[in-house]
Design an enzyme around this catalytic site. Structure first.
Site, short mmCIF file in Angstrom:
data_model
loop_
_atom_site.label_atom_id
_atom_site.label_comp_id
_atom_site.label_asym_id
_atom_site.label_seq_id
_atom_site.Cartn_x
_atom_site.Cartn_y
_atom_site.Cartn_z
N ARG A 89 0.96 -1.08 -0.15
CA ARG A 89 0.08 0.05 0.15
C ARG A 89 0.93 1.19 -0.27
O ARG A 89 1.68 1.04 0.33
CB ARG A 89 -0.84 0.14 1.28
CG ARG A 89 0.14 -0.21 2.95
CD ARG A 89 -0.58 -0.28 3.85
NE ARG A 89 -0.26 -0.01 4.73
CZ ARG A 89 -0.53 -0.33 6.00
NH1 ARG A 89 -2.25 -0.35 6.20
NH2 ARG A 89 0.07 -0.43 7.45
N GLY A 90 -0.08 2.52 0.30
CA GLY A 90 1.20 3.50 0.43
C GLY A 90 1.90 4.19 -0.77
O GLY A 90 1.81 3.67 -1.88
N ILE A 91 3.24 3.71 -0.23
CA ILE A 91 4.29 4.70 -0.76
C ILE A 91 4.96 3.84 -1.68
O ILE A 91 5.20 3.68 -2.61
CB ILE A 91 5.54 5.20 -0.43
CG1 ILE A 91 5.02 6.80 0.34
CG2 ILE A 91 6.91 5.66 -1.09
CD1 ILE A 91 5.76 7.44 1.27
N ASP A 113 5.66 -7.87 1.49
CA ASP A 113 5.21 -7.42 2.34
C ASP A 113 5.04 -8.66 3.71
O ASP A 113 5.34 -9.71 3.07
CB ASP A 113 4.15 -6.89 2.32
CG ASP A 113 3.84 -5.64 3.24
OD1 ASP A 113 4.31 -5.93 4.20
OD2 ASP A 113 3.71 -4.68 2.57
N ASP A 146 8.23 -11.72 6.54
CA ASP A 146 9.27 -10.93 7.56
C ASP A 146 9.79 -10.71 7.31
O ASP A 146 11.23 -11.48 7.62
CB ASP A 146 8.43 -11.20 9.02
CG ASP A 146 8.91 -10.78 10.32
OD1 ASP A 146 9.30 -9.52 9.78
OD2 ASP A 146 8.82 -10.94 10.95
N ALA A 192 9.70 -0.86 2.70
CA ALA A 192 9.27 -1.86 4.35
C ALA A 192 9.90 -0.70 5.94
O ALA A 192 10.78 -0.22 5.54
CB ALA A 192 9.51 -2.94 4.65
N ASN A 242 12.27 14.48 15.11
CA ASN A 242 10.56 15.24 14.99
C ASN A 242 10.70 14.33 16.86
O ASN A 242 10.98 13.77 16.87
CB ASN A 242 10.48 13.88 14.41
CG ASN A 242 9.03 14.51 13.92
OD1 ASN A 242 9.04 15.18 14.37
ND2 ASN A 242 7.85 13.91 13.49
N TYR A 270 11.97 6.13 15.79
CA TYR A 270 12.27 6.15 14.16
C TYR A 270 13.33 7.10 13.39
O TYR A 270 13.95 6.92 12.17
CB TYR A 270 11.05 6.87 13.42
CG TYR A 270 10.76 7.01 12.09
CD1 TYR A 270 10.51 6.04 11.66
CD2 TYR A 270 10.32 8.49 11.05
CE1 TYR A 270 9.48 6.55 10.17
CE2 TYR A 270 10.28 8.74 9.91
CZ TYR A 270 9.56 6.77 9.02
OH TYR A 270 9.31 7.28 8.45
N THR A 276 -0.92 10.28 2.70
CA THR A 276 -0.85 9.00 2.59
C THR A 276 -2.04 8.60 3.50
O THR A 276 -1.91 9.47 4.75
CB THR A 276 0.49 8.19 2.86
OG1 THR A 276 0.71 8.39 4.22
CG2 THR A 276 1.44 8.47 2.04
#
Length: 444
Positions: A214-216, A235, A258, A286, A344, A350, A385
């Site tokens: 999904r997404g990007i 995925d 995984d 991922a 951030n 992250y 997204t």
């Protein structure tokens, strides 16, 4: 995911109210459609005396179907300037002399590209002058209007013929959300071969995209397939349904795995070798978030993010390189983040992992050059997204507006940048981290 404010600015009421109140008015960015011309108008080409790129640039622009002019006209789709001849700060005036009379002539979604010599490869006053170009380009990027962008490309001596794929990318609509970036060509590896078909540069190639359900990740898979690659979409098993839809849509293969499992690198290498004889492009997309401020963050939240976003990628790289599963001229492409550049709140795990991806590129570039390949990364900013749609309203609006382009990017913007890295003609583009952020204030 809709940017309702931007939609409002295009309504009759918005067109009346927005300029009256001095509100942001984000331009509609020109994005790539197959068959469209590279530029909607001529490119003005100039050079400082003694430059070593002008003739090559002229030939490459003409090959790309771009009209090249050397004298100013009323409206330019691009301004391209070879600044490699500037060897002293006093000669920076030549940059002003070229751009000052014509900068207002850049059209909507226009392009400014300055080419120089990597400062670290020259000495003394020439090094100072070449480094100064960064300040010029980053400021021009903030001054341009109507979706136009500016970039600086440092070209190492001996890599003059290796600039074509980068020029085609930066001048085209494929780079719609890439702004004020500094790109190095030939710092590691200096040769490149043009594809037989620029519309399908990845014909016959096999590409692996992790996190592709999904997404990007899905956008990356679609763009690489559009460019001719057979895409292995990977995925975790829990995403198997969506993963199959993506693979079926693009005529690729799906692989449920995984990647944090200790056995994953060996299983992946075996799969790619037996099914496809190897892999040409590896995109480490991922990634997960487990946001908490550091004092409230659990051990599992820290460990899982580092494992997925960084450690698993290193393990896969080691296996694919060690067993020669990555084919000759192969590409490894990481997905970092502006959080990995600027940090951030609530994302120490992250940001650490994404800064580590940049470190992976720094360490891997000479290693991949010796192997005959490249490693680069993208660093997305605010991309529209499902994840960013869940961000609180005011933070989401700040993320969209605090950039030179005044809006969020789309997943396809990240995918197009990755496709540029993957292009066989980008063999001299090695060790770069390009932000896809519209020159966001965060991390600027």
């Amino acid at each position: 995911m809709a940017d309702r404010y931007q939609q409002f600015t295009k309504t009759p009421v918005g067109k009346f109210v927005v300029p009256k109140l001095g509100l942001p008015n984000p331009a509609t960015l020109r994005r790539y459609q197959p068959g469209q011309p590279a530029l909607e108008g001529p490119a003005l080409l100039g050079a400082a005396p003694g430059g070593r790129l002008e003739k090559t640039l002229r030939d490459q622009l003409a090959d790309a179907g771009i009209e090249v002019v050397t004298s100013a006209v009323d409206r330019h789709a691009a301004l391209v300037f070879d600044a490699t001849g500037i060897t002293d700060p006093a000669r920076l005036r030549e940059v002003y002399d070229f751009f000052h009379p014509v900068i207002r002539s850049v059209g909507p979604s226009g392009r400014v590209v300055v080419l120089g010599t990597p400062p670290e490869q020259v000495e003394g006053r020439e090094r100072i002058a070449q480094r100064a170009l960064e300040g010029f380009v980053r400021s021009v990027g903030k001054e341009l209007k109507r979706g136009a962008t500016a970039q600086l490309v440092y070209v190492a001596e001996g890599a003059e013929e290796a600039t074509e794929s980068t020029l085609r990318f930066l001048l085209s609509a494929k780079s719609a959300f890439v702004d004020a970036q500094v790109i190095r060509i030939g710092a590691e590896g200096k040769t490149a071969s043009a594809p037989s078909n620029w519309e399908k540069p990845l014909d016959g190639k096999v590409a692996l995209v992790t996190g592709a359900s999904r997404g990007i990740g899905a956008a990356i898979a679609e763009v690489l397939a559009r460019d001719g690659a057979h895409v292995v979409a990977l995925d975790i098993p829990a995403q198997g349904g969506d993963l199959s839809k993506v693979a079926n849509k693009i005529g690729g293969s799906s692989l449920q795995l995984d990647i944090t499992s200790p056995s994953a690198p060996a299983k992946l290498a075996e799969y790619l070798k037996e099914r496809h004889g190897g892999v040409d492009v590896v995109v480490h997309n991922a990634g997960i978030t487990r946001d908490k401020t550091l004092g409230n963050m659990s051990e599992s939240a820290w460990d899982s993010v580092i494992a997925v976003n960084l450690a698993a990628q290193l393990a896969v790289n080691d296996k694919l390189l060690g067993d020669r599963v990555l084919n000759e001229n192969g590409r490894i492409i990481g997905v970092s983040s502006i959080a990995g550049i600027a940090g951030n709140v609530g994302q120490t795990n992250y940001a650490t992992s994404k800064a580590g991806v940049i470190g992976m590129v720094n360490v891997g570039a000479p290693q991949l050059a010796a192997y005959g390949g490249t490693i680069n990364a993208v660093a997305p900013g605010f991309i529209e997204t499902k994840m960013t749609a869940a961000v609180p309203l005011f933070i989401r609006e700040a993320g969209r507006r605090l950039s030179s382009l005044g809006q969020g990017g789309l997943p396809v913007d990240v995918a197009e940048t990755i496709a540029w890295y993957a292009n066989p003609a980008s063999a001299a583009v090695n060790g770069n981290v390009v932000r896809v952020c519209g020159q966001a204030l965060l991390g600027a």
